[in-house]
Design a protein around this motif. Sequence first.
Motif, PDB file in Angstrom:
ATOM      1  N   ILE A   1     -18.676  -3.792   1.738  1.00  0.00           N
ATOM      2  CA  ILE A   1     -19.041  -4.528   2.954  1.00  0.00           C
ATOM      3  C   ILE A   1     -18.101  -4.196   4.108  1.00  0.00           C
ATOM      4  CG2 ILE A   1     -19.343  -6.820   3.952  1.00  0.00           C
ATOM      5  CD1 ILE A   1     -20.171  -7.794   1.158  1.00  0.00           C
TER       6      ILE A   1
ATOM      7  N   PHE B   1     -22.034  -9.831  11.746  1.00  0.00           N
ATOM      8  CA  PHE B   1     -23.267 -10.418  11.216  1.00  0.00           C
ATOM      9  C   PHE B   1     -23.099 -11.893  10.868  1.00  0.00           C
ATOM     10  CE2 PHE B   1     -27.156 -10.782   8.752  1.00  0.00           C
ATOM     11  CZ  PHE B   1     -28.005  -9.962   9.475  1.00  0.00           C
ATOM     12  N   ASN B   2     -21.877 -12.389  10.911  1.00  0.00           N
ATOM     13  CA  ASN B   2     -21.672 -13.822  10.689  1.00  0.00           C
ATOM     14  C   ASN B   2     -22.330 -14.661  11.777  1.00  0.00           C
ATOM     15  OD1 ASN B   2     -19.716 -12.647  12.431  1.00  0.00           O
ATOM     16  ND2 ASN B   2     -18.351 -14.386  12.188  1.00  0.00           N
TER      17      ASN B   2
ATOM     18  N   LEU C   1     -18.793 -17.458   3.169  1.00  0.00           N
ATOM     19  CA  LEU C   1     -18.861 -17.060   4.571  1.00  0.00           C
ATOM     20  C   LEU C   1     -17.470 -16.797   5.141  1.00  0.00           C
ATOM     21  CD1 LEU C   1     -21.611 -19.551   5.755  1.00  0.00           C
ATOM     22  CD2 LEU C   1     -21.835 -17.060   5.714  1.00  0.00           C
TER      23      LEU C   1
ATOM     24  N   MET D   1     -26.363  -4.892   6.286  1.00  0.00           N
ATOM     25  CA  MET D   1     -25.634  -6.156   6.248  1.00  0.00           C
ATOM     26  C   MET D   1     -26.609  -7.328   6.087  1.00  0.00           C
ATOM     27  SD  MET D   1     -22.323  -6.556   6.264  1.00  0.00           S
ATOM     28  CE  MET D   1     -21.480  -5.412   7.345  1.00  0.00           C
TER      29      MET D   1
ATOM     30  N   TRP E   1     -25.942  -2.257  10.119  1.00  0.00           N
ATOM     31  CA  TRP E   1     -26.339  -3.610  10.516  1.00  0.00           C
ATOM     32  C   TRP E   1     -27.528  -4.083   9.683  1.00  0.00           C
ATOM     33  CZ3 TRP E   1     -24.335  -7.357  13.529  1.00  0.00           C
ATOM     34  CH2 TRP E   1     -25.172  -8.385  13.983  1.00  0.00           C
TER      35      TRP E   1
ATOM     36  N   GLY F   1     -19.083  -2.982   7.856  1.00  0.00           N
ATOM     37  CA  GLY F   1     -18.714  -3.739   9.047  1.00  0.00           C
ATOM     38  C   GLY F   1     -18.100  -2.849  10.108  1.00  0.00           C
TER      39      GLY F   1
ATOM     40  N   PHE G   1     -16.508 -13.463   3.989  1.00  0.00           N
ATOM     41  CA  PHE G   1     -17.410 -12.455   4.564  1.00  0.00           C
ATOM     42  C   PHE G   1     -17.139 -12.196   6.038  1.00  0.00           C
ATOM     43  CE2 PHE G   1     -21.680 -11.697   6.560  1.00  0.00           C
ATOM     44  CZ  PHE G   1     -21.989 -10.485   5.963  1.00  0.00           C
ATOM     45  N   SER G   2     -16.674 -13.194   6.743  1.00  0.00           N
ATOM     46  CA  SER G   2     -16.697 -13.212   8.202  1.00  0.00           C
ATOM     47  C   SER G   2     -16.100 -11.973   8.859  1.00  0.00           C
ATOM     48  CB  SER G   2     -15.985 -14.472   8.715  1.00  0.00           C
ATOM     49  OG  SER G   2     -16.046 -14.538  10.119  1.00  0.00           O
TER      50      SER G   2
ATOM     51  N   LEU H   1     -16.585  -6.915  -0.958  1.00  0.00           N
ATOM     52  CA  LEU H   1     -16.105  -6.903   0.422  1.00  0.00           C
ATOM     53  C   LEU H   1     -15.145  -5.748   0.655  1.00  0.00           C
ATOM     54  CD1 LEU H   1     -15.441 -10.715   0.849  1.00  0.00           C
ATOM     55  CD2 LEU H   1     -16.996  -9.392   2.270  1.00  0.00           C
TER      56      LEU H   1
ATOM     57  N   SER I   1     -17.829  -8.603   8.199  1.00  0.00           N
ATOM     58  CA  SER I   1     -19.284  -8.588   8.364  1.00  0.00           C
ATOM     59  C   SER I   1     -19.789  -7.746   9.522  1.00  0.00           C
ATOM     60  CB  SER I   1     -19.793 -10.026   8.544  1.00  0.00           C
ATOM     61  OG  SER I   1     -19.426 -10.529   9.821  1.00  0.00           O
TER      62      SER I   1
ATOM     63  N   ALA J   1     -26.545 -10.030   3.040  1.00  0.00           N
ATOM     64  CA  ALA J   1     -26.511 -11.476   3.272  1.00  0.00           C
ATOM     65  C   ALA J   1     -27.543 -12.189   2.410  1.00  0.00           C
ATOM     66  CB  ALA J   1     -26.760 -11.769   4.749  1.00  0.00           C
TER      67      ALA J   1
END
Length: 638
Positions: A111, A187-188, A177, A147, A144, A115, A180-181, A107, A184, A151
């Motif tokens: 990630i 994308f969550n 999650l 991502m 995107w 994001g 990640f949120s 992350l 992301s 996932a």
Amino acid sequence: MFTLALCRPGATCRLRHGWDRCQACSCRGFSTTAGQGQQVGLREKQVGADLEMPVARREAETLFQERPEPGNQYLEDALLRSYLEAHLPPKVLEEVSQELEGFGNRLLTKIGPLGWECELNPPVFRQYDAWGQRVDHIVTCSAWKRMKEIAAEEGLIAEAYERRYSNWSRVHQAVKLYLFSTASGGFNCPLAMTDGAAKVIESLGVPASLRNAFDRLTSRDPRKFWTSGQWMTERRGGSDVANGTETVARKQPDGTYHLYGFKWFTSAADSDMALTLARIEDAEGRVKQGSGGLSLFFLRVRDEEEKLNGIQVQRLKAKLGTRQMATAELWLNGAKAELISAEGRGVASISNMLNITRIHNVIGAVASMRRMISLSRQYALKRVAFGKLLKDHPLHVQTIARMEVQTRGAFLLLMEMARLLGLAETNMASEQDQLLLRLLVPVAKLYTGKQASAVAIEAMESFGGQGYMEDTGLPVIVRDTLVLSIWEGTTNVLSLDVLRSLTKSRGQAMAVFFSTVQNKLESAWSSAELQAAAQSVQDAAGRLARFCRGAASEGAAPMELAARDFSYSLARIYAGALLIEHAARPGSSRLDVCAAQRWCRQELCPAAAEMENGSYSAEESSLDGALVYDGSPAGSRL
């Protein structure tokens, strides 16, 4: 997630992922990595010298503020790690902890930057090609698309359905999650609907016709993984699908259906499939109105040739937040679909989906709160104001501490729902567990949505003017947080849903609620530090019970007026019990106790307090209308 680059005058500033920006000099405030007065003084002198120097002679502009630098989200979240240590079986804990530490590193390094790229490159709608042919192409950025692959690789949906950790699989998924949120890039949201769609299909027994879809929704293979939309909102209504759904379904000779209608708000419109509601026409072209006329359908967004399946994109929505994700208005003009519910049982069939997406909403709310607090506390270690670091200003630290207490209560509500859902999905839940889950989902969703908005705005203020600057990334988190009290049912809609669930259970849900709260307080009575907090929760539960009896004797109207305060009371009492339970466990910290104590100092039962003030009387309701419409044409008719 946030980085910051220093730039020479006239240099091009390369956008990175949240804090890399050229920022204008300010002669008022600055910060330093050191907290010592001598070093601060030297820095002030250097800044003063720079300001006195003509601009033309400066080799570089001086940047007065430094970025917050949170590290691995998992390792820095003490409450998360202590919860897992207290609840997971040792072998599961060992495996999950190792995985989450690695995920936290991913992350931070991979990630998070993706994001931010999603934020910088929102989707674009291309309606026609160069030759005038209508293509209705929603163009999304490479980040995107990446991502979506991540996932799948991380099993963010698969984890819940593989159930490799049995009833703890949902907790594991919820934690991933949660981490990640906020990294992301929006994308969550597609993942919430994907999880909801998978749950609906699983609840139907995974029919043969839906096996491929289910396997793709729950796949770890990026080449096979699908995301799903849920196309429920139409022009006449949002939550009121029973009266707002106009889309019709016409049966075809091969047993499939063609859908005709207009979907007003479809999130993640670039998804591979969707579940949607429609009214089936009979032989005379008539449809049944109300919820009993709605059926649930599955459809592919594109056919085998990658052409839209009887769908036209009218436009993308211009939203306050979640701009990274394509939300569109869609015309269904003969979209080929499969009926997957019993005819007229569409609303009942999506109840599982709503539970899942509302839990995802709670995940997003708690994640936003945690992220903003993490950034705020890091910033307080570096920002100097009035001669000392922000962390040395007691009022500033008190403000962050109050947000921390709210976030801890919300986090434990989230984990409790994930725990109960895991039990239900592995046939280990008692009837009481299932009643409690049904009650807590709307309660937690509505309450954390409000909490998250308040915390995000308060935390933004902790950065002063920097919090209002787009290129810090902070306004992105705030904007994306504000929708959480609207998505999946507004606060009032869900408050009324809570009342319906209680009525349907004929009092059993409240009985389970009160008994569970009492059970969670048991271990606190032997702790001198926690006795007062436990007594506050017990007293609030007693006041709520008396409120229920009093409201029931006065009919439906007062209870409807009290619905929001009643739901807040449920949330505060239950979160208080969870905080006390966590603080009373062996090995708890002094800060666990402190958080429980502070949570319980607030008004835990606002419904009882407002009833004592007469807020739910007919006279007060009449005055509500008069106050709202005072001076307007409508006011003269009240």
